[in-house]
Scaffold this motif. Structure first.
Motif, PDB file in Angstrom:
ATOM      1  N   ARG A  33      -8.483  -5.274   2.380  1.00 16.82           N
ATOM      2  CA  ARG A  33      -7.297  -5.508   1.550  1.00 16.82           C
ATOM      3  C   ARG A  33      -6.291  -4.378   1.783  1.00 16.82           C
ATOM      4  O   ARG A  33      -5.977  -3.619   0.859  1.00 16.82           O
ATOM      5  CB  ARG A  33      -7.681  -5.566   0.082  1.00 16.82           C
ATOM      6  CG  ARG A  33      -8.518  -6.772  -0.229  1.00 16.82           C
ATOM      7  CD  ARG A  33      -8.684  -6.960  -1.693  1.00 16.82           C
ATOM      8  NE  ARG A  33      -9.504  -8.137  -1.888  1.00 16.82           N
ATOM      9  CZ  ARG A  33     -10.536  -8.203  -2.679  1.00 16.82           C
ATOM     10  NH1 ARG A  33     -10.882  -7.142  -3.383  1.00 16.82           N
ATOM     11  NH2 ARG A  33     -11.224  -9.303  -2.797  1.00 16.82           N
ATOM     12  N   PRO A  34      -5.779  -4.275   3.005  1.00 16.15           N
ATOM     13  CA  PRO A  34      -4.856  -3.166   3.277  1.00 16.15           C
ATOM     14  C   PRO A  34      -3.491  -3.402   2.638  1.00 16.15           C
ATOM     15  O   PRO A  34      -3.054  -4.545   2.454  1.00 16.15           O
ATOM     16  CB  PRO A  34      -4.734  -3.181   4.804  1.00 16.15           C
ATOM     17  CG  PRO A  34      -4.979  -4.593   5.175  1.00 16.15           C
ATOM     18  CD  PRO A  34      -5.986  -5.110   4.174  1.00 16.15           C
ATOM     19  N   ARG A  35      -2.861  -2.316   2.255  1.00 16.79           N
ATOM     20  CA  ARG A  35      -1.490  -2.394   1.753  1.00 16.79           C
ATOM     21  C   ARG A  35      -0.553  -2.122   2.922  1.00 16.79           C
ATOM     22  O   ARG A  35      -0.539  -1.022   3.465  1.00 16.79           O
ATOM     23  CB  ARG A  35      -1.257  -1.361   0.670  1.00 16.79           C
ATOM     24  CG  ARG A  35      -1.948  -1.679  -0.603  1.00 16.79           C
ATOM     25  CD  ARG A  35      -1.413  -0.776  -1.674  1.00 16.79           C
ATOM     26  NE  ARG A  35      -2.502  -0.364  -2.541  1.00 16.79           N
ATOM     27  CZ  ARG A  35      -2.416   0.619  -3.394  1.00 16.79           C
ATOM     28  NH1 ARG A  35      -1.316   1.328  -3.472  1.00 16.79           N
ATOM     29  NH2 ARG A  35      -3.418   0.911  -4.162  1.00 16.79           N
ATOM     30  N   VAL A  36       0.192  -3.129   3.299  1.00 16.68           N
ATOM     31  CA  VAL A  36       1.102  -3.011   4.429  1.00 16.68           C
ATOM     32  C   VAL A  36       2.502  -3.328   3.941  1.00 16.68           C
ATOM     33  O   VAL A  36       2.746  -4.397   3.374  1.00 16.68           O
ATOM     34  CB  VAL A  36       0.706  -3.968   5.575  1.00 16.68           C
ATOM     35  CG1 VAL A  36       1.681  -3.846   6.730  1.00 16.68           C
ATOM     36  CG2 VAL A  36      -0.704  -3.687   6.041  1.00 16.68           C
ATOM     37  N   LEU A  37       3.426  -2.405   4.152  1.00 21.60           N
ATOM     38  CA  LEU A  37       4.816  -2.614   3.796  1.00 21.60           C
ATOM     39  C   LEU A  37       5.467  -3.417   4.920  1.00 21.60           C
ATOM     40  O   LEU A  37       5.666  -2.916   6.027  1.00 21.60           O
ATOM     41  CB  LEU A  37       5.528  -1.274   3.604  1.00 21.60           C
ATOM     42  CG  LEU A  37       6.976  -1.325   3.151  1.00 21.60           C
ATOM     43  CD1 LEU A  37       7.099  -2.013   1.792  1.00 21.60           C
ATOM     44  CD2 LEU A  37       7.544   0.073   3.071  1.00 21.60           C
ATOM     45  N   SER A  38       5.787  -4.671   4.641  1.00 22.82           N
ATOM     46  CA  SER A  38       6.274  -5.558   5.700  1.00 22.82           C
ATOM     47  C   SER A  38       7.629  -5.134   6.249  1.00 22.82           C
ATOM     48  O   SER A  38       7.941  -5.402   7.407  1.00 22.82           O
ATOM     49  CB  SER A  38       6.344  -6.998   5.190  1.00 22.82           C
ATOM     50  OG  SER A  38       7.237  -7.085   4.104  1.00 22.82           O
ATOM     51  N   ARG A  39       8.435  -4.442   5.452  1.00 21.53           N
ATOM     52  CA  ARG A  39       9.743  -3.997   5.945  1.00 21.53           C
ATOM     53  C   ARG A  39       9.625  -2.873   6.951  1.00 21.53           C
ATOM     54  O   ARG A  39      10.579  -2.583   7.670  1.00 21.53           O
ATOM     55  CB  ARG A  39      10.613  -3.527   4.783  1.00 21.53           C
ATOM     56  CG  ARG A  39      10.985  -4.616   3.815  1.00 21.53           C
ATOM     57  CD  ARG A  39      11.877  -4.087   2.754  1.00 21.53           C
ATOM     58  NE  ARG A  39      11.264  -2.882   2.167  1.00 21.53           N
ATOM     59  CZ  ARG A  39      11.759  -2.205   1.168  1.00 21.53           C
ATOM     60  NH1 ARG A  39      12.885  -2.574   0.620  1.00 21.53           N
ATOM     61  NH2 ARG A  39      11.148  -1.143   0.690  1.00 21.53           N
ATOM     62  N   ALA A  40       8.486  -2.210   7.022  1.00 26.72           N
ATOM     63  CA  ALA A  40       8.313  -1.073   7.926  1.00 26.72           C
ATOM     64  C   ALA A  40       7.733  -1.472   9.283  1.00 26.72           C
ATOM     65  O   ALA A  40       7.675  -0.641  10.186  1.00 26.72           O
ATOM     66  CB  ALA A  40       7.412  -0.030   7.286  1.00 26.72           C
TER      67      ALA A  40
ATOM     68  N   PRO B 137      10.809  -1.752  12.200  1.00 21.36           N
ATOM     69  CA  PRO B 137      11.310  -0.431  12.599  1.00 21.36           C
ATOM     70  C   PRO B 137      10.247   0.446  13.264  1.00 21.36           C
ATOM     71  O   PRO B 137      10.552   1.199  14.187  1.00 21.36           O
ATOM     72  CB  PRO B 137      11.772   0.197  11.281  1.00 21.36           C
ATOM     73  CG  PRO B 137      12.056  -0.949  10.397  1.00 21.36           C
ATOM     74  CD  PRO B 137      11.084  -2.019  10.784  1.00 21.36           C
ATOM     75  N   GLY B 138       9.013   0.334  12.820  1.00 25.45           N
ATOM     76  CA  GLY B 138       7.945   1.088  13.464  1.00 25.45           C
ATOM     77  C   GLY B 138       7.706   0.636  14.889  1.00 25.45           C
ATOM     78  O   GLY B 138       7.505   1.437  15.803  1.00 25.45           O
ATOM     79  N   PHE B 139       7.760  -0.664  15.110  1.00 26.71           N
ATOM     80  CA  PHE B 139       7.593  -1.212  16.451  1.00 26.71           C
ATOM     81  C   PHE B 139       8.741  -0.779  17.364  1.00 26.71           C
ATOM     82  O   PHE B 139       8.533  -0.365  18.500  1.00 26.71           O
ATOM     83  CB  PHE B 139       7.511  -2.736  16.370  1.00 26.71           C
ATOM     84  CG  PHE B 139       7.269  -3.402  17.684  1.00 26.71           C
ATOM     85  CD1 PHE B 139       6.032  -3.349  18.287  1.00 26.71           C
ATOM     86  CD2 PHE B 139       8.295  -4.094  18.320  1.00 26.71           C
ATOM     87  CE1 PHE B 139       5.816  -3.956  19.500  1.00 26.71           C
ATOM     88  CE2 PHE B 139       8.085  -4.705  19.522  1.00 26.71           C
ATOM     89  CZ  PHE B 139       6.840  -4.640  20.134  1.00 26.71           C
ATOM     90  N   LEU B 140       9.974  -0.847  16.847  1.00 31.75           N
ATOM     91  CA  LEU B 140      11.136  -0.460  17.649  1.00 31.75           C
ATOM     92  C   LEU B 140      11.145   1.040  17.965  1.00 31.75           C
ATOM     93  O   LEU B 140      11.492   1.436  19.076  1.00 31.75           O
ATOM     94  CB  LEU B 140      12.426  -0.857  16.933  1.00 31.75           C
ATOM     95  CG  LEU B 140      12.681  -2.360  16.836  1.00 31.75           C
ATOM     96  CD1 LEU B 140      13.944  -2.637  16.038  1.00 31.75           C
ATOM     97  CD2 LEU B 140      12.759  -2.988  18.204  1.00 31.75           C
ATOM     98  N   SER B 141      10.737   1.866  17.007  1.00 31.42           N
ATOM     99  CA  SER B 141      10.688   3.302  17.288  1.00 31.42           C
ATOM    100  C   SER B 141       9.592   3.615  18.309  1.00 31.42           C
ATOM    101  O   SER B 141       9.750   4.523  19.130  1.00 31.42           O
ATOM    102  CB  SER B 141      10.473   4.094  16.009  1.00 31.42           C
ATOM    103  OG  SER B 141       9.205   3.809  15.458  1.00 31.42           O
ATOM    104  N   GLY B 142       8.510   2.868  18.295  1.00 29.93           N
ATOM    105  CA  GLY B 142       7.483   3.043  19.319  1.00 29.93           C
ATOM    106  C   GLY B 142       7.988   2.667  20.701  1.00 29.93           C
ATOM    107  O   GLY B 142       7.700   3.348  21.695  1.00 29.93           O
ATOM    108  N   LEU B 143       8.769   1.583  20.782  1.00 30.40           N
ATOM    109  CA  LEU B 143       9.356   1.207  22.063  1.00 30.40           C
ATOM    110  C   LEU B 143      10.344   2.261  22.562  1.00 30.40           C
ATOM    111  O   LEU B 143      10.381   2.577  23.758  1.00 30.40           O
ATOM    112  CB  LEU B 143      10.067  -0.146  21.944  1.00 30.40           C
ATOM    113  CG  LEU B 143       9.183  -1.375  21.869  1.00 30.40           C
ATOM    114  CD1 LEU B 143      10.032  -2.625  21.666  1.00 30.40           C
ATOM    115  CD2 LEU B 143       8.346  -1.515  23.121  1.00 30.40           C
TER     116      LEU B 143
END
Length: 123
Positions: free
Chosen positions: A35-42, A45-51
């Motif tokens: 039951r992980p808590r994942v902030l969907s709005r992040a 942006p996290g994927f794009l900053s990784g790219l």
């Protein structure tokens, strides 16, 4: 450096980061009983900053290939700070006041001049 391909090095680093983050997320899911808590709005942006990080890493390895690491390290080290400072001053309005803006512009010009002179020293 015959046969050196920066893309293979960056690909290995990307695979390593992907596998490591997958292992960490799996451990987190196991610890929270799936039951992980994942902030969907992040996520995007996290994927794009990784790219962006991977593109910057590839460019760094590419410049190491064409120039030498002795030349590219000071350039990359100074320019990361400059880009971060520009982003902070333009987006978040970190620099306020006429004197501070003048000092920031002079410091940016010094960093850019030093980076260009370092790059042209190899030519």
């Amino acid at each position: 450096m015959v046969g050196y391909t920066p893309i293979l090095t960056v690909f290995a680093i990307c695979c390593d980061m992907f596998l490591t983050s997958t292992v960490y997320f799996s451990i987190y899911c196991a610890a929270t009983r799936n039951r992980p808590r994942v902030l969907s709005r992040a996520i995007l942006p996290g994927f794009l900053s990784g790219l962006m990080l991977k593109l910057a890493t590839y460019c760094w390895f590419l410049t190491n290939h064409y120039l030498s690491p002795v030349v590219t390290f000071p350039i990359v080290s100074a320019d990361y700070g400059l880009i971060t400072a520009l982003y902070g001053s333009l987006v978040f309005k970190d620099v306020k006041g006429l004197v501070n803006c003048f000092i920031f512009i002079v410091a940016s010009c010094v960093v850019l001049t030093g980076s260009l002179l370092t790059a042209f020293s190899k030519v």
